[in-house]
Design an enzyme around this catalytic site. Structure first.
Site, short mmCIF file in Angstrom:
data_model
loop_
_atom_site.label_atom_id
_atom_site.label_comp_id
_atom_site.label_asym_id
_atom_site.label_seq_id
_atom_site.Cartn_x
_atom_site.Cartn_y
_atom_site.Cartn_z
N GLU A 155 0.87 -1.18 0.00
CA GLU A 155 0.00 0.00 0.00
C GLU A 155 0.90 1.22 0.00
O GLU A 155 1.89 1.27 0.75
CB GLU A 155 -0.90 0.01 1.24
CG GLU A 155 -1.72 1.29 1.41
CD GLU A 155 -2.56 1.27 2.69
OE1 GLU A 155 -2.98 0.18 3.11
OE2 GLU A 155 -2.77 2.35 3.28
N GLU A 160 -1.90 11.35 3.70
CA GLU A 160 -2.99 11.17 4.66
C GLU A 160 -2.97 12.35 5.62
O GLU A 160 -1.91 12.90 5.93
CB GLU A 160 -2.82 9.87 5.44
CG GLU A 160 -3.08 8.62 4.65
CD GLU A 160 -3.01 7.38 5.51
OE1 GLU A 160 -4.06 6.78 5.80
OE2 GLU A 160 -1.89 7.01 5.92
#
Length: 372
Positions: A155, A160
């Site tokens: 991933e 974020e």
């Protein structure tokens, strides 16, 4: 005149037979609709959405519709209705509302099977929401899960952000060896004081064995495969980023990272001005031959070897593995595990680096290897 013709013929033979220069790729052409079709350094835009149409382009984006919670105990129900084009921007709006099984709604869009990429440069211009409980993300997941389900195929979290920690932007990778379930994930953060009030560019440059993250052109995170430090596992358990990945844009609410939710903040919007994907125009810019592979060694992992990565002006695409003088296989990174040789037999192994236009290095020195 006869001597000139002989010289030209000899020159043609020498050039045509040079094994270190085998390019058969054509120069890239920028994709239509990209407002910045090329970037300095040989980058050409191969996929883009400038969000200039009236509706979301579903030839580029998929909507996820579910209450799955992203595997992170998130609280939202993802719908189609929470994403729209407004004034030339993609706007994902999170709402406090009862909807089927959830008390919040939002949207999550992906490019799976419509925009799948291996290596390149990805740039997203975005303005982030605010308030405790918001969790916007720009990230990537593997298209085919070549090495298995999460976290085995990896991933890539380009960006974020959580409203409970304003001004801090994160970039993280997750793999079999390095992931948050084990508490071993590798991540970095940077202060972006105006993340919620201004648009900033969030970017990665992804090459074989390396991913570098940037905000507004400033690098703050480098993820690099180092074979010597990962001798105990196959390379893909530490760095499985040699396969196609797709993009994800979403605004989650609550969950493991989002935390407790302040219901007074809604509605909240995650705004994206553009998404652009670039690739090196190797056919035009890649001129050098990779350096010779050095320092072949036997790894801790059974029947595995590794070596120092070769250098090249625009990266090594793969390595050719030779056993007893014959081509045996190829490796994407600088580690290889043998699995079908004769037990107890000694072999002579050589490695050759190959770049993206087919330029080949000299073969390495021979490593004597006994298959166990």
């Amino acid at each position: 005149m006869k001597k000139i013709l002989i010289f030209i013929l000899l020159l043609f033979i020498l050039v045509g037979c040079n094994p270190s220069s085998q390019s058969n790729i054509t120069p890239l052409k920028p994709v239509e609709g990209c407002n910045e079709p090329t970037l300095e350094g040989g980058w050409v835009c191969i996929w883009a959405d400038e969000f200039e149409d009236e509706e979301i382009d579903e030839s580029k984006w998929n909507f996820e519709v579910n209450d799955y919670g992203g595997g992170n105990n998130e609280l939202q129900y993802y719908t189609r209705k929470n994403a729209e084009i407004v004034d030339g921007k993609l706007v994902i709006t999170a709402l406090k509302e009862d909807y089927l099984t959830r008390n919040y709604t939002s949207s999550r869009l992906t490019t799976k099977y419509k925009g799948d990429f291996r290596y390149g440069r990805i740039i997203v211009s975005a303005k982030l929401p605010s308030g405790a409980g918001t969790w916007p993300a720009i990230w990537m997941m593997p298209t085919l899960n070549t090495y298995g389900g999460w976290p085995h195929s990896g991933e890539i979290d380009i960006m974020e952000y959580v409203g409970r920690r304003p001004e801090h932007v994160f970039s993280t990778i997750h793999t079999t060896k390095f992931n948050h379930n084990l508490g071993t994930q590798i991540g970095y953060d940077i202060d972006v004081p105006t993340a919620e009030t201004e648009f900033h560019t969030y970017e990665i440059i992804w090459n074989p064995g390396e991913i570098i993250t940037y905000v507004d052109g400033v690098s703050f995170a480098t993820f690099r495969y180092t074979a010597a430090f990962n001798q105990d596992v196959p390379y893909y358990e530490a760095f499985p980023f040699d396969q196609d990945f797709f993009l994800i844009l979403n605004l989650a609410i609550g969950g493991g990272l989002g935390g407790d939710v302040d219901d007074s903040i809604f509605p909240q919007a995650f705004e994206i001005d553009y998404v652009r994907v670039y690739r090196y125009d190797y056919a035009t810019i890649d001129k050098e031959v990779p350096t010779q592979v050095t320092n072949l060694q036997i790894a801790q992992l059974k029947n595995t070897i590794f070596w120092n990565p070769s250098s090249d002006d625009y990266g090594v695409e793969k390595y050719a593995i030779y056993v007893d003088g014959e081509l045996y296989d190829h490796a994407n990174l600088n580690q290889y595990t043998f699995d079908d040789l004769v037990k107890g037999k000694a072999y002579q192994v050589e490695i050759e680096a190959i770049d993206f236009v087919g330029n080949r290095s000299e073969r390495s020195q021979i490593l004597s290897f006994t298959y166990l």
